[in-house]
Design a protein around this motif. Structure first.
Motif, PDB file in Angstrom:
ATOM      1  N   LEU A 340       0.857  -1.188   0.000  1.00 50.26           N
ATOM      2  CA  LEU A 340       0.000   0.000   0.000  1.00 50.26           C
ATOM      3  C   LEU A 340       0.891   1.236   0.000  1.00 50.26           C
ATOM      4  CD1 LEU A 340      -3.056   0.652   0.069  1.00 50.26           C
ATOM      5  CD2 LEU A 340      -2.834   0.970   2.538  1.00 50.26           C
ATOM      6  N   LEU A 341       0.678   2.146  -0.954  1.00 48.94           N
ATOM      7  CA  LEU A 341       1.443   3.384  -1.044  1.00 48.94           C
ATOM      8  C   LEU A 341       0.630   4.530  -0.453  1.00 48.94           C
ATOM      9  CD1 LEU A 341       2.973   3.155  -4.644  1.00 48.94           C
ATOM     10  CD2 LEU A 341       3.695   2.035  -2.534  1.00 48.94           C
ATOM     11  N   LEU A 342       1.224   5.235   0.509  1.00 53.40           N
ATOM     12  CA  LEU A 342       0.550   6.327   1.202  1.00 53.40           C
ATOM     13  C   LEU A 342       1.248   7.642   0.881  1.00 53.40           C
ATOM     14  CD1 LEU A 342       0.195   4.662   4.729  1.00 53.40           C
ATOM     15  CD2 LEU A 342      -1.406   4.531   2.812  1.00 53.40           C
ATOM     16  N   PRO A 343       0.694   8.487   0.023  1.00 48.11           N
ATOM     17  CA  PRO A 343       1.292   9.805  -0.242  1.00 48.11           C
ATOM     18  C   PRO A 343       1.193  10.690   0.995  1.00 48.11           C
ATOM     19  CG  PRO A 343      -0.232   9.160  -1.990  1.00 48.11           C
ATOM     20  CD  PRO A 343      -0.459   8.225  -0.851  1.00 48.11           C
ATOM     21  N   PHE A 344       2.181  11.569   1.157  1.00 47.97           N
ATOM     22  CA  PHE A 344       2.233  12.415   2.350  1.00 47.97           C
ATOM     23  C   PHE A 344       2.825  13.771   2.008  1.00 47.97           C
ATOM     24  CE2 PHE A 344       4.989  14.068   5.750  1.00 47.97           C
ATOM     25  CZ  PHE A 344       4.082  14.239   6.769  1.00 47.97           C
ATOM     26  N   THR A 345       2.312  14.802   2.644  1.00 40.14           N
ATOM     27  CA  THR A 345       2.934  16.125   2.651  1.00 40.14           C
ATOM     28  C   THR A 345       2.724  16.721   4.029  1.00 40.14           C
ATOM     29  OG1 THR A 345       2.998  18.334   1.652  1.00 40.14           O
ATOM     30  CG2 THR A 345       0.857  17.246   1.733  1.00 40.14           C
ATOM     31  N   THR A 346       3.698  17.484   4.504  1.00 40.67           N
ATOM     32  CA  THR A 346       3.527  18.123   5.806  1.00 40.67           C
ATOM     33  C   THR A 346       2.391  19.131   5.774  1.00 40.67           C
ATOM     34  OG1 THR A 346       5.130  19.846   5.243  1.00 40.67           O
ATOM     35  CG2 THR A 346       5.965  17.884   6.351  1.00 40.67           C
ATOM     36  N   GLY A 347       2.165  19.723   4.595  1.00 39.65           N
ATOM     37  CA  GLY A 347       1.076  20.696   4.447  1.00 39.65           C
ATOM     38  C   GLY A 347       1.456  22.110   4.783  1.00 39.65           C
ATOM     39  N   CYS A 348       2.659  22.318   5.373  1.00 37.60           N
ATOM     40  CA  CYS A 348       3.000  23.681   5.800  1.00 37.60           C
ATOM     41  C   CYS A 348       3.132  24.620   4.610  1.00 37.60           C
ATOM     42  CB  CYS A 348       4.273  23.672   6.632  1.00 37.60           C
ATOM     43  SG  CYS A 348       5.683  22.923   5.821  1.00 37.60           S
ATOM     44  N   ARG A 349       3.701  24.154   3.521  1.00 36.41           N
ATOM     45  CA  ARG A 349       3.819  25.017   2.342  1.00 36.41           C
ATOM     46  C   ARG A 349       2.489  25.132   1.610  1.00 36.41           C
ATOM     47  NH1 ARG A 349       9.603  23.144  -0.285  1.00 36.41           N
ATOM     48  NH2 ARG A 349      10.907  23.871   1.423  1.00 36.41           N
ATOM     49  N   LEU A 350       1.713  24.060   1.630  1.00 34.63           N
ATOM     50  CA  LEU A 350       0.398  24.092   0.986  1.00 34.63           C
ATOM     51  C   LEU A 350      -0.532  25.056   1.711  1.00 34.63           C
ATOM     52  CD1 LEU A 350      -1.417  22.920  -1.210  1.00 34.63           C
ATOM     53  CD2 LEU A 350      -1.975  21.041   0.333  1.00 34.63           C
ATOM     54  N   MET A 351      -0.447  25.090   3.029  1.00 37.07           N
ATOM     55  CA  MET A 351      -1.304  25.976   3.811  1.00 37.07           C
ATOM     56  C   MET A 351      -1.024  27.443   3.501  1.00 37.07           C
ATOM     57  SD  MET A 351      -1.398  24.120   7.530  1.00 37.07           S
ATOM     58  CE  MET A 351      -2.131  22.507   7.758  1.00 37.07           C
ATOM     59  N   LYS A 352       0.226  27.754   3.179  1.00 38.08           N
ATOM     60  CA  LYS A 352       0.565  29.148   2.883  1.00 38.08           C
ATOM     61  C   LYS A 352      -0.193  29.670   1.685  1.00 38.08           C
ATOM     62  CE  LYS A 352       5.247  29.549   4.560  1.00 38.08           C
ATOM     63  NZ  LYS A 352       6.597  29.914   4.128  1.00 38.08           N
ATOM     64  N   ARG A 353      -0.416  28.795   0.712  1.00 38.26           N
ATOM     65  CA  ARG A 353      -1.067  29.238  -0.512  1.00 38.26           C
ATOM     66  C   ARG A 353      -2.519  29.620  -0.264  1.00 38.26           C
ATOM     67  NH1 ARG A 353       0.329  29.066  -5.142  1.00 38.26           N
ATOM     68  NH2 ARG A 353      -1.609  28.209  -5.987  1.00 38.26           N
ATOM     69  N   THR A 354      -3.117  29.086   0.822  1.00 40.98           N
ATOM     70  CA  THR A 354      -4.507  29.419   1.106  1.00 40.98           C
ATOM     71  C   THR A 354      -4.670  30.867   1.530  1.00 40.98           C
ATOM     72  OG1 THR A 354      -4.332  28.742   3.425  1.00 40.98           O
ATOM     73  CG2 THR A 354      -4.910  27.039   1.837  1.00 40.98           C
ATOM     74  N   ARG A 355      -3.576  31.498   1.917  1.00 44.81           N
ATOM     75  CA  ARG A 355      -3.652  32.898   2.332  1.00 44.81           C
ATOM     76  C   ARG A 355      -3.855  33.826   1.146  1.00 44.81           C
ATOM     77  NH1 ARG A 355       1.080  34.675   6.040  1.00 44.81           N
ATOM     78  NH2 ARG A 355      -0.406  36.356   6.411  1.00 44.81           N
ATOM     79  N   LYS A 356      -3.632  33.267  -0.054  1.00 46.72           N
ATOM     80  CA  LYS A 356      -3.795  34.083  -1.254  1.00 46.72           C
ATOM     81  C   LYS A 356      -5.288  34.237  -1.537  1.00 46.72           C
ATOM     82  CE  LYS A 356      -2.270  34.575  -6.020  1.00 46.72           C
ATOM     83  NZ  LYS A 356      -1.482  33.992  -7.128  1.00 46.72           N
ATOM     84  N   THR A 357      -5.845  35.366  -1.182  1.00 43.02           N
ATOM     85  CA  THR A 357      -7.274  35.579  -1.358  1.00 43.02           C
ATOM     86  C   THR A 357      -7.578  36.011  -2.786  1.00 43.02           C
ATOM     87  OG1 THR A 357      -7.026  37.865  -0.607  1.00 43.02           O
ATOM     88  CG2 THR A 357      -7.589  36.209   1.047  1.00 43.02           C
TER      89      THR A 357
END
Length: 578
Positions: A340-357
């Motif tokens: 079973l392959l489980l993709p992972f990201t910490t999300g810290c960089r992805l979360m930053k992009r949400t600040r772009k309104t």
């Protein structure tokens, strides 16, 4: 090693293909190349057959296409070829004159030019007496083809043997050592923080309120997390990687409102022990070469476990701990089995992009002068990118399974066989699968069903990570590549879920298997495991005492910190209640 009929056929295909091209990843770009490869495989395709395999509008065919074509081509029987030669021999003396050969080849069947006949005759007339000994010529032709095939197969096997001799397992720990790591109690090891060192300084504030801290022990201590040095080594890609069996599969990380990240999980089946090269990287959707998609800097990883989708205590086998630019990779030997392959990201960089309104709300549909609805160009571009993301195998078509992963993500429902049949009747399809144009037509139909009201369309877009400016800010598409040296593995998407417990267990084990436990000063039952990888510093904090503990983490030397509790760590000092 005894090989099956299918394996022998596949090796014959590769041997023939590699006699013409340097790699099985190189595409055929002309009908002549297809003819050459088929001839190397011992076939003699007619012009009519080549036209069938290479219809008008065809730009290229790949190795898999060649294998399918070779299955359809029947080998010419020796007796049949000799009968044809004898039919040309008007004098029945075992020879064919230049005039006899020229008359037949320029007037019947697939007609040749006189120049082509002269070239053939000059090669076959070994005695230069103006006659062609067709029995000798036939034997020479048959033996030459056989020698070429045998030489190609021998080279293929010799290369494979050399690769196995030079190939080394890059894991510091064996699978057994990973699996033998003591499992820490879930209630104690679940909390962890994974600071990651990058060049960016801003981060998103936590979306969750702090948990209650009443009746907690007054025991408190501080941990300082430094940026630390990362590995500078790089894992060299095998020189012959292009000749390995490979399979690709796409997916996407989606950021949920509560800070958790969900993605597809994948089932990898390896039929026998082989060397494996495994990678994961963000998928670039930008059409501009010098301007990649903005999510290309999002970190990613792949954890490989033995077990099924519902078993939370599955054994960790390996993970992509090495890095080459935006790719994260692992190389080693894997036994036959189902993984079973489980993709992972910490999300810290992805979360930053949400600040772009969004600066403005994009328009999704227009009405033409005749009053009919049409999708705007901006919306069509976004839908085209979504199509690329959900086209998991990259075939350019959507199967029912692929479309249902999209439906599950956007509506929580699935399309059954009857509904899919109706879909195929009304929208553009090919090979019983939905084309890109058909996907656009489907969304246009939904717009018409709502009489142009875009609210449902926006729900779909937001579920796929888009903001109101049609920018993908809460998602990161990725692509997984699996290369096997000796066998062809199968890779299939099996589940769309956060899989948070299984994934956290795998991440925790990857850290504890690489790092030494260090107890906090004065608190020997509170253990900290810290592993410094190439892209992040990860820590597991385990409370093995009988009382609840509050741990303060100093992040002053770290940037882009995230916690397994779904929090983005923005303060210089963070408090975890264990």
């Amino acid at each position: 090693m005894q090989r099956s009929v299918e394996e022998r056929f596949y090796m014959t295909c590769r041997a023939a293909y590699l006699s013409v091209f340097r790699s099985s990843l190189v595409n055929m770009t002309s009908k002549d190349q297809l003819c050459s490869v088929l001839q190397q495989a011992g076939k003699n395709p007619s012009q009519k057959a080549l036209d069938k395999y290479w219809p008008p509008g065809t730009n290229k065919l790949n190795f898999d296409d060649f294998c399918e074509i070779l299955k359809k081509e029947k080998a010419a029987e020796p007796d049949q070829l000799m009968r044809i030669f004898k039919k040309f021999d008007a004098n029945c003396d075992g020879y064919i004159s230049h005039d006899e050969l020229s008359r037949i080849l320029t007037s019947s069947g697939e007609k040749m030019s006189p120049k082509e006949v002269d070239e053939i005759f000059s090669l076959a007339d070994v005695n230069k007496d103006g006659k062609l000994d067709y029995q000798y010529t036939f034997w020479l032709l048959e033996s030459t083809v056989e020698q070429c095939q045998n030489a190609a197969l021998e080279k293929l096997e010799a290369d494979a043997k050399l690769k196995r001799q030079n190939f080394g397992n890059q894991m510091d720990n064996s699978p057994q050592s990973l699996e033998s790591q003591p499992e820490l109690p879930a209630s104690e090891t679940q909390p962890r923080t994974e600071p990651e060192t990058t060049q960016r300084k801003d981060s998103r504030s936590s979306s969750r309120p702090s948990s209650a801290r009443s009746r907690r022990s007054s025991l408190s201590t501080a941990i300082t997390m430094g940026a630390g040095s990362t590995k500078s080594g790089r894992l060299a890609e095998p020189k012959s990687l292009q000749d390995w069996h490979h399979t690709l599969m796409r997916g996407c990380f989606y950021l949920e409102e509560d800070g958790t990240i969900v993605s597809l999980q994948y089932r990898l089946i390896i039929p026998e022990t082989t060397s494996v090269y495994l990678t994961i990287r963000p998928l670039n959707l930008s059409p501009i070469p010098d301007k990649p998609s903005p999510w290309m800097y999002v970190d990613s990883a792949l954890y490989v476990v033995m077990g099924n989708e519902t078993k939370e205590d599955s054994n960790l086998v390996c993970f992509t701990e090495l890095r080459d630019k935006e790719r994260f990779l692992w190389r080693g030997e894997r036994n036959a089995g189902s993984y079973l392959l489980l993709p992972f990201t910490t999300g810290c960089r992805l979360m930053k992009r949400t600040r772009k309104t969004a600066t403005k709300t994009a328009q999704l549909v227009n009405r033409t002068q005749s009053g009919e609805l049409e999708l705007t160009k901006e919306f069509q571009v976004a839908l085209s990118d979504i199509f690329e993301v959900i086209d998991l195998d990259g075939s350019g078509l959507l199967s029912l399974e692929e479309y249902n992963f999209f439906e599950q993500r956007t509506s929580g429902e699935k399309c059954d066989e009857d509904a899919w049949a109706i879909c195929k009747e009304n929208f553009d399809t090919r090979k019983n699968e939905l084309t890109r144009q058909g996907f656009l037509e489907l969304n246009l139909m939904e717009a018409n069903d709502r009489e142009g009201d875009p609210r449902d369309l926006w729900l779909t877009l937001e579920a796929m990570g888009y903001n109101r400016s049609l920018e993908m800010v809460e998602a990161c598409p990725f692509v997984i590549a699996v290369y096997c040296e000796d066998v062809k593995a199968t890779l299939q998407a099996v589940h769309l879920d956060s899989g948070i417990k299984m994934l956290n267990s795998a991440v925790q084990r990857s850290i504890t298997s690489k790092a030494e436990a260090r107890s906090l000063k004065g608190h020997e039952n509170v253990l900290v495991y810290t592993y410094k990888g190439e892209s992040r510093i990860s820590s597991v904090i385990a409370n093995k005492s009988n009382q609840k503990v509050t741990v303060h983490i100093n992040n002053e030397q770290s940037k882009n910190c995230a916690s397994s509790r779904g929090m983005s760590v923005t303060n210089k000092r963070t408090q975890l209640d264990l």
